[in-house]
Design an enzyme around this catalytic site. Structure first.
Site, short mmCIF file in Angstrom:
data_model
loop_
_atom_site.label_atom_id
_atom_site.label_comp_id
_atom_site.label_asym_id
_atom_site.label_seq_id
_atom_site.Cartn_x
_atom_site.Cartn_y
_atom_site.Cartn_z
N GLU A 185 -0.87 4.98 7.71
CA GLU A 185 -1.00 6.40 7.37
C GLU A 185 -0.25 7.31 8.35
O GLU A 185 0.42 8.24 7.90
CB GLU A 185 -2.48 6.80 7.28
CG GLU A 185 -3.16 6.36 6.00
CD GLU A 185 -3.53 4.89 5.99
OE1 GLU A 185 -3.44 4.23 7.05
OE2 GLU A 185 -3.90 4.38 4.92
N HIS A 215 -15.19 3.92 2.73
CA HIS A 215 -14.40 4.17 1.52
C HIS A 215 -15.04 5.24 0.66
O HIS A 215 -14.83 5.29 -0.55
CB HIS A 215 -14.26 2.89 0.68
CG HIS A 215 -13.45 1.82 1.33
ND1 HIS A 215 -13.88 1.12 2.41
CD2 HIS A 215 -12.21 1.34 1.04
CE1 HIS A 215 -12.97 0.22 2.77
NE2 HIS A 215 -11.95 0.34 1.96
#
Lengths: 379, 327
Positions: B60, B129
């Site tokens: 990321e 998540h």
């Protein structure tokens, strides 16, 4: 550590005051008993003196705010301490010497509080929908609708005029008096020939009004019946030493009742001077609670408006009030013939809880005698 | 107009903007060949080539940094962080680079960067998540944040975000990808950033919400209406800059307000909105403003426990009852 200046209770009946004018500002040094603010109470604009010494850090009540007695009106710091700009303008809780219970401060939503303030409504007068709940907008609106039913429906094309502090005080005073005092009125006609002649003669030296003569006659009558020179107190009456007469005065600010002191012992000229002076001050709003409290009988005169007679409501805690009508030329039977005399109706309303009709009748007869033969007031 | 799911509406927005402006590129994990795990970028690689729909290594900070660099040098990148939870890895690029560059270079650099952040819990995806971290970025000056619910707003705001010269974080809720509704087909139609929308009118309580909780609030409002309680529901759509005008206009009417979001309650958007309302509109409040959000715990893997942690219709109704109780 900040301390607070509170609104002192400076009259028996004083429960709250509306701040009229601050005479000090944050940063100012004040000493105990210094004049700091003027506040309108029951019936007077009072000079309010500092209850402590220090530097004013913050004014907690703004001009126009109504504050309960013993509630803080300014935050006070040590000498030289500077006001803190960002300090929370939070009012403190109860003060030790005059415990105003914190539970006295109602739980009210900000919106409700704002609407109440805009309408001059004390949150303490508003009941929540259910005991213990927060006061909300709907509670305020309900209270407003209840208090001024005509003010709410706009469709009526009306205009809501909230009561001023004086009007509120008068309203409360009159309503309480009417509800609590068993009142009876006695009326007589007074031949005013001698009184008019006396006034004419005195007028050559100084302008005097009938008010002083009426007050003096009442005071002389009370001197004759000293046990009736009294005010009601819980469980009894308080017989007074001095004979002080209240005189109702119509002002732009509303009905006010200044008190003349020791009326039985003063001459008419002196009474006239004192009355003129006190009425001027009352009309200008420059008077204190002392000027308007402590009488034992009120004289109220509507004669100048052509009113012939009326039964006034008692000015509690006083037990007597004399309603005075106009002087009118009337046919009177005198020595079995009809003659035209200047006649005035007077009505004495009295508190039947404190006195009986016979006593009041004697007092009225004495007043009547003094008015018909004013020279006897000299005796 | 045509009926589209959120997934299709987002895809249409990317498609239209890529066709309209060749500087628009898409990058992230699995966005190209796979069309992203949720099917949002499906078909774009085939249409515009893997040069413009770039499959990146699983880092990321690296691909967000690429996006920052590309935006600073004239491209209009749309970066995808597959799960909101991992935006933490890219936070330096977002907070210290994207949000700051236009300011630090005196406006000489533009930052037309969009970062798509699929967020939200449901379905037992566990603590790493499932998060909704939008409030963190609300704290950062220099960013814009959108979090739409309706397909039309998803399309309109993604297009607006791509055309905006400032960095925009685009939060979409994973569980809402299948929400289907009318979507304008006009390629020039956008939803302006910074405008909330009243999605249900009411008079007694204002429910301020966004993203997945719009549906929850509408369901609660419907059930409350059956009980005679009238709720106004505002879909914020944009979180930064937030449309306080619309919120305060509603509060003027109702005097009672709750902010509802899926994210944890403590330090969430609700905390900030309530604080702002206390400052700006204190005198309009007839009851303490409330926050409805997830419990302040990591989201459980166990689905029953997860459901207990997330705010639902019943929580919203309880807040409304409380607002009206005057307790």
């Amino acid at each position: 550590m900040s301390r607070y200046l509170v609104l002192p209770k400076i009259g028996m009946n004083m429960e709250e005051g509306t701040i009229v004018e601050w005479l000090v500002k944050p940063g100012d040094q004040v000493t105990k008993d210094q004049l700091i603010v003027r506040a309108e109470t029951d019936k007077a604009v009072q000079d309010i003196f500092a209850t402590d010494t220090g530097t004013i850090l913050r004014l907690l009540a703004q001009e126009g705010d109504t504050v309960k007695c013993q509630e803080p009106i300014a935050m006070l710091g040590e000498e030289g301490e500077m006001p803190e700009e960002s300090a929370p303008a939070q009012k403190p809780g109860p003060l030790p010497e005059a415990p105003a219970p914190r539970g006295d401060r109602p739980r009210i939503s900000p919106l409700a509080k704002k609407i109440a303030a805009e309408n001059g409504l004390d949150p303490r007068e508003i009941a929540p929908e259910q005991e213990g709940k927060r006061i909300t907008k709907s509670d305020v609106l309900r209270e407003l609708a209840r208090k001024a039913p005509s003010a709410v429906p706009d469709s009526a094309g009306g205009r809501f005029v909230p009561y001023s502090a004086i009007r509120r005080a008068t309203a409360r005073h009159m309503t309480e008096s009417a509800a609590q005092k068993p009142r009876v009125s006695l009326s007589v006609s007074v031949d005013c020939g001698a009184m008019i002649a006396l006034r004419q003669r005195l007028m050559d030296k100084r302008r005097i009004s009938y008010q002083e003569i009426l007050a003096k006659a009442c005071a002389c009558a009370l001197r004759d019946f000293p046990e009736m020179n009294a005010v009601t107190v819980p469980g009894g009456i308080l017989v007074k030493e001095h004979i002080d007469i209240s005189v109702a005065v119509d002002t732009e600010r509303g009905l006010l009742v200044p008190v003349l002191r020791d009326v039985d012992r003063k001459g008419l000229f002196q009474l006239s001077e004192e009355l003129t002076e006190i009425v001027e001050r009352v009309r200008a709003g420059k008077y204190s609670g002392e000027d308007i409290t402590g009488g034992s009988l009120t004289v109220t005169n509507l004669g100048m408006f052509g009113v012939e007679s009326f039964d006034p409501i008692l000015n509690a805690p006083e037990c007597f009030i004399l309603g005075v009508g106009c002087i009118k030329k009337s046919p009177v039977v005198l020595d079995d013939s009809i003659v035209i005399r200047p006649v005035m109706q007077i009505s004495l309303s009295f508190d039947h809880a404190a006195f009986d009709g016979a006593s009041a009748a004697k007092l009225l007869r004495a007043i009547h005698e003094y008015l018909e033969h004013p020279e006897t007031m000299l005796a | 107009m045509s009926r589209k799911t959120v997934r299709e509406a987002l895809n249409a927005a990317l498609d239209e903007e890529m066709r309209r402006d060749e500087h628009v590129i898409v990058m992230g994990c699995d966005v190209g060949l796979k069309g992203n795990p949720f099917g949002v970028t499906l078909g774009l690689a085939k249409k515009y080539g893997l040069d413009r729909v770039i499959d990146t290594p699983i880092s990321e900070p690296a691909f967000t940094g690429m996006g920052v660099g590309a935006a600073a040098t004239g491209m209009r990148p749309v970066v995808e962080i597959m799960f909101c939870d991992w935006v933490t890895l890219a936070s330096d690029q977002i907070i210290n680079m994207a949000a700051k560059m236009r300011y630090m270079f005196g406006g000489k650099v533009e930052m037309p960067l969009v970062i798509r952040v699929p967020m939200g819990a449901g379905g037992g995806q566990a603590a790493q998540h499932s998060q909704s971290l939008e409030a963190w970025f609300n704290h950062i000056p220099g960013l814009k944040i959108v979090a739409p619910y309706y397909p039309a707003d998803c399309k309109g705001l993604l297009k607006a975000a791509i055309r905006d010269d400032n960095p925009v974080l685009f939060f979409e809720n994973k569980r809402c990808y299948s929400v289907k509704d009318e979507v304008p087909d006009d390629e020039d139609w956008i939803t302006p950033i910074g405008k909330a929308r009243v999605v249900r009118e009411g008079s007694q309580v204002t429910l301020v919400t966004y993203s997945s909780m719009v549906k929850v609030c509408l369901d609660a409002a419907q059930e409350l209406a059956d009980e005679g309680i009238s709720c106004e529901v505002i879909d914020l759509r944009t979180l930064l800059p937030l449309d306080y005008e619309t919120v305060i206009a509603s509060l003027e009417k109702t005097g009672r307000i709750a902010v509802v979001h899926e994210a944890a309650t403590r330090g969430g958007m609700g905390s900030d909105i309530v604080a702002e309302l206390c400052e700006r509109a204190f005198d309009l409040l007839d009851a303490p403003p409330l926050r409805v959000g997830a419990l302040n715990v990591p989201l459980p893997y166990n689905e029953s426990m997860e459901a207990a942690v997330l705010p639902d219709k019943e929580n919203v109704k309880e807040a409304v009852y409380r607002l009206l109780s005057n307790d």
